[in-house]
Design an enzyme around this catalytic site. Structure first.
Site, PDB file in Angstrom:
ATOM      1  N   LYS A  84       0.875  -1.169   0.000  1.00 17.44           N
ATOM      2  CA  LYS A  84       0.000   0.000   0.000  1.00 17.44           C
ATOM      3  C   LYS A  84       0.914   1.220   0.000  1.00 17.44           C
ATOM      4  O   LYS A  84       2.067   1.130   0.451  1.00 17.44           O
ATOM      5  CB  LYS A  84      -0.857  -0.005   1.281  1.00 17.44           C
ATOM      6  CG  LYS A  84      -2.073   0.864   1.217  1.00 17.44           C
ATOM      7  CD  LYS A  84      -3.288   0.124   0.664  1.00 17.44           C
ATOM      8  CE  LYS A  84      -4.484   1.028   0.542  1.00 17.44           C
ATOM      9  NZ  LYS A  84      -5.671   0.341   0.043  1.00 17.44           N
ATOM     10  N   GLY A 183     -23.956   3.763   3.933  1.00 21.98           N
ATOM     11  CA  GLY A 183     -23.083   4.189   2.842  1.00 21.98           C
ATOM     12  C   GLY A 183     -23.525   3.559   1.538  1.00 21.98           C
ATOM     13  O   GLY A 183     -23.415   2.354   1.346  1.00 21.98           O
ATOM     14  N   GLY A 185     -22.444   4.462  -1.652  1.00 20.20           N
ATOM     15  CA  GLY A 185     -21.578   4.980  -2.712  1.00 20.20           C
ATOM     16  C   GLY A 185     -21.471   3.941  -3.814  1.00 20.20           C
ATOM     17  O   GLY A 185     -22.430   3.229  -4.109  1.00 20.20           O
ATOM     18  N   VAL A 187     -19.969   1.008  -4.063  1.00 18.50           N
ATOM     19  CA  VAL A 187     -20.237  -0.389  -3.699  1.00 18.50           C
ATOM     20  C   VAL A 187     -21.668  -0.546  -3.173  1.00 18.50           C
ATOM     21  O   VAL A 187     -22.423  -1.412  -3.628  1.00 18.50           O
ATOM     22  CB  VAL A 187     -19.229  -0.893  -2.625  1.00 18.50           C
ATOM     23  CG1 VAL A 187     -19.567  -2.316  -2.210  1.00 18.50           C
ATOM     24  CG2 VAL A 187     -17.801  -0.816  -3.144  1.00 18.50           C
TER      25      VAL A 187
HETATM   26  P1  NAD Z   1     -17.620   5.652  -1.997  1.00 24.27           P
HETATM   27  O1  NAD Z   1     -16.783   6.806  -1.582  1.00 24.27           O
HETATM   28  O2  NAD Z   1     -18.132   5.580  -3.402  1.00 24.27           O
HETATM   29  O3  NAD Z   1     -18.886   5.518  -1.023  1.00 24.27           O
HETATM   30  C1  NAD Z   1     -18.863   5.752   0.336  1.00 24.27           C
HETATM   31  C2  NAD Z   1     -20.214   6.349   0.712  1.00 24.27           C
HETATM   32  O4  NAD Z   1     -20.282   6.478   2.131  1.00 24.27           O
HETATM   33  C3  NAD Z   1     -20.437   7.748   0.137  1.00 24.27           C
HETATM   34  O5  NAD Z   1     -21.678   7.796  -0.541  1.00 24.27           O
HETATM   35  C4  NAD Z   1     -20.418   8.657   1.369  1.00 24.27           C
HETATM   36  O6  NAD Z   1     -21.274   9.795   1.238  1.00 24.27           O
HETATM   37  C5  NAD Z   1     -20.915   7.703   2.432  1.00 24.27           C
HETATM   38  N1  NAD Z   1     -20.573   8.087   3.805  1.00 24.27           N
HETATM   39  C6  NAD Z   1     -19.422   8.632   4.269  1.00 24.27           C
HETATM   40  N2  NAD Z   1     -19.510   8.844   5.587  1.00 24.27           N
HETATM   41  C7  NAD Z   1     -20.720   8.393   5.979  1.00 24.27           C
HETATM   42  C8  NAD Z   1     -21.386   8.324   7.230  1.00 24.27           C
HETATM   43  N3  NAD Z   1     -20.842   8.790   8.351  1.00 24.27           N
HETATM   44  N4  NAD Z   1     -22.627   7.786   7.259  1.00 24.27           N
HETATM   45  C9  NAD Z   1     -23.219   7.342   6.130  1.00 24.27           C
HETATM   46  N5  NAD Z   1     -22.633   7.376   4.918  1.00 24.27           N
HETATM   47  C10 NAD Z   1     -21.411   7.901   4.851  1.00 24.27           C
HETATM   48  O7  NAD Z   1     -16.766   4.340  -1.646  1.00 24.27           O
HETATM   49  P2  NAD Z   1     -16.993   2.870  -2.188  1.00 24.27           P
HETATM   50  O8  NAD Z   1     -16.091   2.625  -3.335  1.00 24.27           O
HETATM   51  O9  NAD Z   1     -18.439   2.598  -2.316  1.00 24.27           O
HETATM   52  O10 NAD Z   1     -16.387   2.024  -0.963  1.00 24.27           O
HETATM   53  C11 NAD Z   1     -17.114   1.879   0.247  1.00 24.27           C
HETATM   54  C12 NAD Z   1     -16.207   1.261   1.304  1.00 24.27           C
HETATM   55  O11 NAD Z   1     -15.741  -0.008   0.829  1.00 24.27           O
HETATM   56  C13 NAD Z   1     -14.957   2.082   1.614  1.00 24.27           C
HETATM   57  O12 NAD Z   1     -14.634   1.908   2.971  1.00 24.27           O
HETATM   58  C14 NAD Z   1     -13.889   1.413   0.764  1.00 24.27           C
HETATM   59  O13 NAD Z   1     -12.595   1.581   1.321  1.00 24.27           O
HETATM   60  C15 NAD Z   1     -14.321  -0.042   0.813  1.00 24.27           C
HETATM   61  N6  NAD Z   1     -13.881  -0.831  -0.336  1.00 24.27           N
HETATM   62  C16 NAD Z   1     -14.206  -0.473  -1.597  1.00 24.27           C
HETATM   63  C17 NAD Z   1     -13.779  -1.249  -2.671  1.00 24.27           C
HETATM   64  C18 NAD Z   1     -14.130  -0.886  -4.093  1.00 24.27           C
HETATM   65  O14 NAD Z   1     -13.896  -1.712  -4.988  1.00 24.27           O
HETATM   66  N7  NAD Z   1     -14.685   0.299  -4.369  1.00 24.27           N
HETATM   67  C19 NAD Z   1     -13.027  -2.414  -2.457  1.00 24.27           C
HETATM   68  C20 NAD Z   1     -12.740  -2.788  -1.131  1.00 24.27           C
HETATM   69  C21 NAD Z   1     -13.170  -1.979  -0.087  1.00 24.27           C
END
Ligand code: NAD
Length: 354
Positions: A84, A183, A185, A187
């Site tokens: 990382k 959340g 977003g 995912v």
């Molecule tokens: P993203 O940034 O697209 O979505 C995160 C969402 O969480 C956003 O809509 C944001 O507004 C919301 N959020 C933030 N703080 C919040 C709170 N206090 N209460 C409610 N909602 C809140 O990220 P993502 O790509 O959807 O990833 C989500 C999680 O999964 C992250 O922790 C990321 O590290 C992890 N992750 C993602 C992937 C991937 O392939 N995208 C892979 C492994 C792990």
């Protein structure tokens, strides 16, 4: 004998193969690349940029995150190690020169570390990096990559949720199960689709109101406020926003049978809070097990096996891996986190002995 500084102590205690400090004072570039373990293959993991309160905070993050990548790739059965990188500083510093210089440091490692996209690194940044070094994965489809990895991640979380449901309820149907998704977003939004198709009783929450509105307009789901989370009687809580959400305070108050979500580093402390969850009889599916769809996708890009079908079919293994981890945890009376770590580390040990 000379006494170690606390910084060196921190580094040597963690058992990382290499920690590389990179800097360019003219550009204001400060980065740390952490190569945790390359027993199974080149180290792989995203680069994130964050305005850490100190360089030590950045180091702490890179040590923790690179180790988690080792466990994640091992459990997913990939021939990849854990790495990382963090870039420390204000996002305003970021431009083409800055990113290209950073990429040159990755290039110097000659494939020992492959970067992917993480927090505050854009697709444009990835394209700039790729212009300098081949050791970049997670590229947009139009640039020859497998594109956004959030879809395989969501699919893996969905399957892991089903496997945990089977473990707790005797069958894996999510129909009628009350699920709170924190959340929505990249995912979370895709996960909703799988859950709604199975007629689960889905509650969603996000601090981004526009996102919330777009989801309510599209699907039969209800909303909840973060302040309401602890008064809900849930089958499954799915954290898909933030790390550190599982701590002594929240664990005491949560009312659910299963925790299964995409967020990284859900346990605030992985030596204490996994045990607290076990004591409360909540089945926690470790994040580094259930959210490996993303690393599975970028790994296939690295080995140039550019088939999305293949990525999804490898992601399907998450179901049986979750079963293995939960069964081992109940057989040995250990936390699910300890059980997942054991399976991951055993695979690395077996490969070290070869
Ligand atoms: P993203 O940034 O697209 O979505 C995160 C969402 O969480 C956003 O809509 C944001 O507004 C919301 N959020 C933030 N703080 C919040 C709170 N206090 N209460 C409610 N909602 C809140 O990220 P993502 O790509 O959807 O990833 C989500 C999680 O999964 C992250 O922790 C990321 O590290 C992890 N992750 C993602 C992937 C991937 O392939 N995208 C892979 C492994 C792990």
């Amino acid at each position: 004998m000379q006494k170690n500084s606390s910084l060196s102590e921190k580094i040597f205690k963690q058992d990382h193969e290499q920690i590389i400090y990179c800097s360019d004072n003219k550009l204001g570039l400060k980065a740390i690349i952490g190569v945790h373990d390359t027993t199974l293959g080149s180290s792989m993991g995203g680069t994130r940029m964050w305005n850490y309160s100190s360089e030590d905070e950045g180091l702490k993050d890179v040590l923790r995150l690179s180790k988690a990548m080792t466990l994640k790739s091992s459990l997913a059965g990939l021939n990849a190690g854990g790495g990382k990188a963090v870039i420390i500083g204000d996002l305003k510093l970021k431009n083409k020169n800055f990113i290209e210089k950073y990429a040159s440091f990755i290039n110097d490692l000659n494939g020992k570390y492959w970067t992917a996209q993480d927090v505050n690194i854009s697709s444009q940044d990835m394209i700039w990096m790729k212009g300098v070094t081949p050791f970049v994965v997670g590229m947009p489809e139009e640039e020859g990559g497998l594109g956004d990895s959030s879809h395989p991640t969501a699919y893996g979380v969905y399957l892991g949720m089903k496997a945990a449901t089977k473990f707790v309820y005797g069958n894996d149907s999510l129909e009628g199960k009350k699920i709170a998704l924190q959340g929505i977003g990249k995912v979370g939004a895709k996960l909703i689709e799988y859950l709604v198709k199975e007629n689960a009783n889905v509650y969603v929450n996000d601090i981004n109101v526009d996102r919330l509105k777009s989801v309510i307009d599209k699907y039969e789901v209800k909303t909840f406020k973060n302040s309401e989370l602890y008064s809900m009687d849930l089958d499954i809580f799915s954290p898909c926003a933030l790390g550190g959400i599982l701590n002594s305070e929240s664990i005491k108050k949560l009312n659910c049978r299963i925790i299964a979500g995409a967020a990284n580093n859900q346990l605030e402390n992985d030596k204490i809070h996994d045990i607290e969850l076990k004591e409360r009889n909540i089945v926690y599916v470790p994040d580094f097990l259930i959210n490996s769809g993303g690393i599975i996708s970028v790994y296939h890009e690295q080995i140039q096996d550019l088939s999305k079908e293949k990525v999804f079919s490898v992601t399907e293994n998450i179901y049986s891996k979750v079963e293995d981890v939960l069964n081992l945890s109940s057989k040995n009376n250990i936390s699910t986190n300890a059980s997942a770590m054991k399976i991951a580390l055993d695979r690395i040990d077996r490969n070290k002995k070869k």
